[in-house]
Design a protein around this motif. Structure first.
Motif, PDB file in Angstrom:
ATOM      1  N   ARG A 153       0.929  -1.009  -0.125  1.00  0.00           N
ATOM      2  CA  ARG A 153      -0.223   0.058   0.380  1.00  0.00           C
ATOM      3  C   ARG A 153       0.888   0.981  -0.058  1.00  0.00           C
ATOM      4  O   ARG A 153       0.290   2.479  -0.409  1.00  0.00           O
ATOM      5  CB  ARG A 153      -0.856   0.074   1.320  1.00  0.00           C
ATOM      6  N   VAL A 156       2.188   1.710  -3.351  1.00  0.00           N
ATOM      7  CA  VAL A 156       0.974   2.142  -4.352  1.00  0.00           C
ATOM      8  C   VAL A 156       1.313   4.082  -3.953  1.00  0.00           C
ATOM      9  O   VAL A 156       0.380   4.343  -5.148  1.00  0.00           O
ATOM     10  CB  VAL A 156      -0.232   1.677  -3.892  1.00  0.00           C
ATOM     11  N   GLU A 157       1.105   3.840  -2.956  1.00  0.00           N
ATOM     12  CA  GLU A 157       0.688   5.771  -2.549  1.00  0.00           C
ATOM     13  C   GLU A 157       2.372   6.688  -3.486  1.00  0.00           C
ATOM     14  O   GLU A 157       2.061   7.938  -3.764  1.00  0.00           O
ATOM     15  CB  GLU A 157       0.900   6.046  -0.929  1.00  0.00           C
ATOM     16  N   GLU A 163      -1.097   0.567  -8.723  1.00  0.00           N
ATOM     17  CA  GLU A 163      -2.677   0.278  -7.362  1.00  0.00           C
ATOM     18  C   GLU A 163      -3.470  -1.257  -8.161  1.00  0.00           C
ATOM     19  O   GLU A 163      -4.026  -1.764  -7.331  1.00  0.00           O
ATOM     20  CB  GLU A 163      -3.582   1.230  -7.661  1.00  0.00           C
TER      21      GLU A 163
END
Length: 336
Positions: A153, A156-157, A163
């Motif tokens: 995560r 992804v950020e 994503e």
């Protein structure tokens, strides 16, 4: 007892919880994402998923994504057709082709470059791939099991991981606990490693002394089970007698910061004081509270995530992330 079951050693609650998920995860054709620190046994868990499934008679193909140079990733995974590039004199099948009908285990998938991520996404979506230099796609029947020691995560950020690929990979997921969270399993693991190493070196029976066990229990094991196995292997190789003493183990004698504990009996239910300081103790207590609270909620609602999330006044997805963080599976709390 199956071979894979024998290879997963431990009786701690957190370990039995993730081990109990294997039959459920192995029955599904969906992708499985295994998270956990380095050395926690992610490949061993992936093999257990494969060999307890209907694909057990087909290949299990492990790939260490971090060990593949960027310019070779696609060629290794998808293969190439004849003449695809200079030196491609013959057609070469990739690892996806090798794993057809079986399981492809992508270790350290967080290391895949963006281009390879895009092509892997197509495999997950359409169950087909295109070798380098080919104009035709090829169908493939393969179960993808991926592993990461990094929270995807965050990647992804940071726009370092797609994503859409993350959501495709994270259909089913499990978090393997670090060895420090399953401390009671250390003696049993150590004895198994001693037995295997003694057999490898042609030694007779070797035992662990109480001092050796004490030393292992005091150590934090940042490298987890893999580090424990390495330390035992080296100790057995160098040992002169039939008993491994604490001095034979190549780990620090003193208890590292954060692991030495003082028991204070006059606190509520007894308090364990850790020398890592207030912040370290606060984090530990919050972590323990979260796990106990989540377990209580799931038990009260027979594993129903929606009801448990409402009772906790948490959004369902956020609640599921907490379950993944603590390696809790709702099926363990479902009514029989």
């Amino acid at each position: 007892m199956s071979t894979w079951d024998e290879s997963l050693i431990g009786t701690s609650r957190c370990f039995l919880q993730v081990k109990g998920m294997i039959p459920l995860l192995s029955k599904s054709k969906a992708t499985v994402l295994i998270a956990g620190e380095t050395g926690t046994g992610k490949e061993l868990f992936a093999r257990a998923l494969h060999y307890s499934s209907e694909r057990s008679g087909k290949p299990f193909v492990p790939v260490n994504c971090a060990a593949l140079p960027d310019h070779l990733v696609e060629n290794e995974l998808f293969g190439h057709s004849k003449g695809a590039f200079t030196g491609a004199l013959i057609e070469k099948h990739g690892l996806l082709h090798e794993a057809d009908g079986g399981t492809l285990f992508l270790d350290e998938i967080n290391s895949l470059n963006i281009v390879a991520q895009s092509k892997l996404l197509r495999v997950l979506q359409d169950q087909e791939f295109r070798p380098l230099g080919s104009t035709k796609s090829r169908a493939v029947d393969v179960k993808i099991v991926a592993a990461t020691n990094t929270d995807l995560r965050y990647l992804v950020e940071a726009r370092q991981f797609r994503e859409d690929l993350f959501y495709r990979l994270n259909v089913l997921s499990v978090v393997l606990p670090p060895l420090r969270d399953r401390q009671e399993d250390i003696p049993e693991l150590a004895r198994q490693f001693v037995k295997r190493s003694a057999e490898e070196f042609g030694r007779g029976a070797i035992r662990l002394s109480p001092d050796a066990i004490r030393k292992m229990m005091a150590y934090a094991w940042p490298g987890n089970v893999r580090e424990l196995q390495s330390v035992i292997h080296r100790a057995v190789a160098m040992a002169m007698g039939e008993t491994l003493e604490g001095s034979d183990l190549d780990v620090p004698d003193q208890e590292p910061t954060g692991s030495a504990k003082t028991y204070v009996p006059d606190g509520p239910d007894g308090i364990v004081i850790e020398p890592g300081g207030f912040q370290a103790m606060k984090v530990k207590m919050i972590d323990e509270f979260e796990r106990a609270y989540l377990s209580k909620l799931l038990s009260s609602h027979q594993g129903n995530i929606s009801k448990a999330a409402r009772a906790a006044k948490k959004e369902r997805r956020a609640f599921q992330r907490l379950l993944h963080k603590h390696g809790l599976d709702r099926h363990m709390f479902s009514a029989a």
